[in-house]
Design a protein around this motif. Structure first.
Motif, PDB file in Angstrom:
ATOM      1  N   ILE A 574       0.850  -1.183   0.000  1.00 11.43           N
ATOM      2  CA  ILE A 574       0.000   0.000   0.000  1.00 11.43           C
ATOM      3  C   ILE A 574       0.886   1.233   0.000  1.00 11.43           C
ATOM      4  O   ILE A 574       1.821   1.326   0.805  1.00 11.43           O
ATOM      5  N   ASP A 575       0.602   2.160  -0.895  1.00 14.83           N
ATOM      6  CA  ASP A 575       1.277   3.460  -0.936  1.00 14.83           C
ATOM      7  C   ASP A 575       0.186   4.519  -0.820  1.00 14.83           C
ATOM      8  O   ASP A 575      -0.678   4.639  -1.700  1.00 14.83           O
ATOM      9  N   SER A 576       0.204   5.273   0.285  1.00  7.05           N
ATOM     10  CA  SER A 576      -0.887   6.220   0.529  1.00  7.05           C
ATOM     11  C   SER A 576      -0.358   7.449   1.241  1.00  7.05           C
ATOM     12  O   SER A 576       0.550   7.360   2.073  1.00  7.05           O
ATOM     13  N   VAL A 577      -0.935   8.590   0.884  1.00 12.48           N
ATOM     14  CA  VAL A 577      -0.620   9.867   1.522  1.00 12.48           C
ATOM     15  C   VAL A 577      -1.943  10.519   1.903  1.00 12.48           C
ATOM     16  O   VAL A 577      -2.835  10.642   1.048  1.00 12.48           O
ATOM     17  N   PRO A 578      -2.120  10.922   3.170  1.00 13.92           N
ATOM     18  CA  PRO A 578      -3.382  11.560   3.559  1.00 13.92           C
ATOM     19  C   PRO A 578      -3.687  12.776   2.688  1.00 13.92           C
ATOM     20  O   PRO A 578      -2.838  13.634   2.455  1.00 13.92           O
ATOM     21  N   GLY A 579      -4.902  12.798   2.152  1.00 17.02           N
ATOM     22  CA  GLY A 579      -5.342  13.912   1.323  1.00 17.02           C
ATOM     23  C   GLY A 579      -4.992  13.785  -0.139  1.00 17.02           C
ATOM     24  O   GLY A 579      -5.482  14.560  -0.969  1.00 17.02           O
ATOM     25  N   ARG A 580      -4.126  12.808  -0.519  1.00 17.92           N
ATOM     26  CA  ARG A 580      -3.713  12.673  -1.914  1.00 17.92           C
ATOM     27  C   ARG A 580      -4.193  11.381  -2.571  1.00 17.92           C
ATOM     28  O   ARG A 580      -4.164  11.270  -3.793  1.00 17.92           O
ATOM     29  N   GLY A 581      -4.558  10.407  -1.788  1.00 17.59           N
ATOM     30  CA  GLY A 581      -5.049   9.176  -2.387  1.00 17.59           C
ATOM     31  C   GLY A 581      -4.247   7.959  -1.974  1.00 17.59           C
ATOM     32  O   GLY A 581      -3.275   8.041  -1.210  1.00 17.59           O
ATOM     33  N   THR A 582      -4.671   6.816  -2.506  1.00 17.14           N
ATOM     34  CA  THR A 582      -4.094   5.521  -2.133  1.00 17.14           C
ATOM     35  C   THR A 582      -3.885   4.683  -3.390  1.00 17.14           C
ATOM     36  O   THR A 582      -4.710   4.700  -4.302  1.00 17.14           O
ATOM     37  N   THR A 583      -2.757   3.944  -3.401  1.00 18.52           N
ATOM     38  CA  THR A 583      -2.492   2.969  -4.461  1.00 18.52           C
ATOM     39  C   THR A 583      -2.198   1.628  -3.809  1.00 18.52           C
ATOM     40  O   THR A 583      -1.270   1.515  -3.000  1.00 18.52           O
ATOM     41  N   VAL A 584      -2.991   0.606  -4.131  1.00 20.39           N
ATOM     42  CA  VAL A 584      -2.768  -0.754  -3.655  1.00 20.39           C
ATOM     43  C   VAL A 584      -2.230  -1.569  -4.824  1.00 20.39           C
ATOM     44  O   VAL A 584      -2.842  -1.617  -5.893  1.00 20.39           O
TER      45      VAL A 584
END
Length: 730
Positions: A574-584
């Motif tokens: 999981i690559d995620s940044v609050p407010g920018r989105g998520t990539t699984v």
């Protein structure tokens, strides 16, 4: 301070580390000797336990062979006496035949000299299985004996038991043949805590009860090592083996004084070596004090450097002895420095390995606990869903078009959703066998895009960018499609006000020098929603963990994704940044060149109408049978219900009973399951068609059996019965 004093201090500086080193070496040697002794005791215990169990199994086998004699069926006791005497000749054992009250035959005596004796006390008449009986005084020999008893094989009901009796020397001989450590003690204890054999003073202790502490440990199944006092009053380190299938255990005791003697011996060796080094050092002081002057100051400085864990320089002193000391200090400092660096490195590595092992252990224990829980829930819940589903099907056939029909349809949809939820629970709770095959991602995702577009709604733009020339991945297509849907639904829920979801895939070739190198395809689902913080990312794949409001999510979606990827020999990130989105990202293995896709199954169709069938249904759940049986009877079939495999087997043994098909649940009460019943029927009723059903099972179902997963529909059940009837041998 004089040179002599400085030299004495120097000697002490060298001697004290040597003393510490010798002490450490002695300690390590002592621990190794203790560990070797414990290992030897464990191996000896396992060897004795294996030998004793083989000896008892041999006697039980003899008894079973004699119990099958046709002389017992006639009955011809004289012929049984003759056959048993011949069979056991030279074995050191003899046979007995007993009924519920009396001893009928004993081959120790001639048949004409037989006299009826009372049955040995403490042994009830066996109806099944086997038992090992200890008698302090044999009926015929007057000496302590052991007997292996089994029920008569050809009698129904059982009225007699056959026993093979042998003397205690057979068990005592096993202990006597072992190469035990001097001073150690070994004993064989039966299920009643009576000593059957003992390596020390067997004449005194055989037949006596084991000590209270040994009884407690055996009763509480505290196997392994522990401290106790033997019946001789010797404090010992005692090892107890797990009980064998007869309830017998092996007890081995290693006297504590044998261990303390080793410690004393090593201590004396350390003291002697240290004293010798100190004496040599003091003599050197007296000699060097006369010859060494100014260089001693330099040596003192070097010693200080060595004490500060730095490497002193090697000085070119004119005096040979002083130069050698300087060289020795330099070498000692270098070794100490290297040893410290090596120790620090290994400590760091050990800490990292321990933390990693602890994390894996905790994860494995958690998964095992969840798997055990979900497996039990799935079995019970699917039975409940089966009851509800069939009841709804029956009601739906009777309901007219209108409000009630819509209500029933909604209830059926809820039942299917509940069944899907159970399957999701099982997907992460236990490793289930996947139906893996080569899958073209572009074709699979393109075929399901219309459904996915409808699921995300109008506010969200969904794009799929998967190259058509990507090599196929080796996965279960249904589980992959479910994983992608779970990821898309999570992305949709993270964007309540709309946004973008992008599905993409790229090929990643394995490094050419990697072991077991396998190309992988990275399938990613990205959104521009609210994102996750670090704590949420760490726990995202945990079952039942969710940040959604109560009622909006079960916390099973990402858990299913993680379980599916793990079982497919890949991994997820999981690559995620609050407010920018998520990539699984799902890293999936590329299918091998020789991997073949399975043949496509025929489409499910409504069950055809068949002639009325005589159905034998085996189902232990009253709720399931209460709705399935009437549903089948309404279709014109005759149903005979059994609540256990044993009852069904007894019914099928009657050749007058005729059935067109056997329909059985897999998980059944008692010692026999539905699969055991199916295997029995394959042998004794080979032409009988068989259909098996299950809500959950970890046992492998043979491919030649027609399998239904609960909850099933009546039409699906009838189709399965028809396929089973068509496939059955004529």
């Amino acid at each position: 301070m004089s040179i002599r004093t400085l030299l004495v201090l120097l000697v002490m500086a060298v001697w004290l580390p040597a003393l510490a080193g010798f002490s450490l070496l002695a300690r390590i040697t002592y621990l190794r000797e203790v560990a070797d002794a414990r290992h030897a005791v464990e191996q000896l215990g396992e060897s004795i336990a294996s030998s004793v169990e083989r000896e008892l199994d041999k006697r039980v086998f003899m008894a079973r062979a004699l119990s099958a004699s046709s002389a017992l069926a006639d009955p011809d006791l004289r012929r049984f006496h003759r056959e048993a005497s011949g069979a056991l000749k030279g074995s050191g054992a003899w046979a007995v035949l007993v009924d519920e009250r009396m001893q009928l035959v004993n081959t120790v005596l001639p048949f004409d000299a037989q006299t009826l004796r009372e049955r040995p006390p403490g042994l009830p008449l066996l109806r099944e299985g086997s038992a090992i009986l200890f008698a302090a005084r044999g009926a015929a020999t007057g000496r302590p004996v052991l007997g292996a008893f089994v029920p008569e094989a050809q009698a129904t009901p059982v009225v007699r038991n056959v026993g093979v009796v042998f003397e205690m020397a057979a068990i005592q001989g096993i202990l006597d043949s072992q190469n035990a450590a001097q001073g150690s003690l070994s004993a064989v204890v039966n299920q009643d805590f009576v000593i059957m054999a003992r390596s020390r003073d067997p004449q005194k202790w055989v037949g006596a009860k084991a000590g209270p502490e040994i009884q407690r440990r055996v009763r509480d199944k505290e196997v392994g090592f522990g401290e106790s006092v033997t019946l001789d009053g010797v404090p010992s380190l005692t090892f107890i083996t797990p009980a064998n299938r007869f309830g017998w255990t092996i007890v081995l005791a290693l006297p504590k004084n044998a261990l303390t003697a080793a410690a004393q011996r090593l201590t004396m060796q350390v003291l002697a070596a240290s004293a010798a080094i100190l004496a040599i050092g003091l003599a050197a002081v007296l000699y060097l004090a006369r010859r060494v002057g100014a260089p001693v100051i330099a040596l003192r400085d070097d010693a200080i450097r060595l004490g500060d864990d730095s490497v002193p320089p090697e000085r070119p002193f004119p005096v040979l002895e002083v130069r050698e000391v300087s060289r020795a200090l330099h070498a000692a400092g270098r070794r100490s420095h290297e040893a410290k660096q090596l120790l620090e490195t290994r400590v760091r590595e050990a800490v990292v390995d321990a933390e990693s092992a602890q994390a894996k252990l905790l994860e494995g224990q958690k998964r095992e606990a969840i798997g055990r829980l979900t497996g039990g829930l799935a079995h019970e819940f699917n039975n409940l869903l089966q009851t509800i589903s069939v009841a709804l099907q029956v009601l739906e056939r009777d309901a007219k078009e209108g409000r009630n029909a819509r209500v029933l349809q909604s209830a059926k949809q809820a039942t299917r959703r509940a069944a899907d939820l159970v399957r999701q629970m099982l997907s992460f709770g236990r490793d289930r066998p996947l139906k893996r095959e080569p899958v073209q991602l572009a074709r699979l995702l393109g075929g399901s895009q219309e459904l996915t577009d409808k699921a995300v709604g109008e506010k969200i733009v969904l794009s799929v960018d998967v190259p058509a020339d990507l090599p196929p991945v080796y996965v279960d297509p249904a589980q992959l499609e479910l994983a992608v849907l779970n990821l898309v639904f999570n992305a949709r829920d993270a964007m309540p006000n709309g946004g973008r979801i992008a599905i993409g895939a790229t090929l990643h070739a394995a490094a050419s020098n990697a072991l077991d190198a396998t190309d992988q395809v990275c399938l990613s689902v990205a959104d521009n929603g609210s994102g996750m913080d670090e704590l949420t990312k760490v726990r995202a794949f945990e079952p039942y963990f969710t940040t959604k409001p109560i009622g909006a999510g079960s916390g099973l979606g990402l858990a299913q994704v993680a379980a599916f990827v793990r079982q497919s020999e890949g991994h997820a990130s999981i690559d995620s940044v609050p407010g920018r989105g998520t990539t699984v990202s799902l890293w999936l293995p590329v299918a091998a060149a020789d991997a073949k896709a399975p043949a496509s199954a025929p489409a499910t169709a409504p069950a055809p109408r068949v002639l009325p069938l005589q159905i034998l249904m085996v189902e232990d759940d009253d709720l399931v049978s209460a709705v399935v049986v009437p549903a089948l009877e309404r279709l014109g079939h005759a149903v005979r219900l059994c609540t256990s495999s044993d009852a069904a087997r007894q019914l099928l043994q009657d050749e007058r009973e005729r059935f067109d098909v056997l329909f059985t649940d897999i998980v059944m009460p008692g010692g026999s399951s539905g699969l055991d019943l199916a295997r029995w029927a394959r042998v004794h009723r080979p032409s009988l068609p068989i259909v098996v059903a299950t809500g959950y099972t970890v046992r492998e179902v043979p491919s030649d059996l027609e399998l239904l997963r609960k909850p099933y529909e009546i039409d699906a059940l009838m189709l399965s019965m028809l396929r089973a009837i068509e496939a059955a041998p004529r």
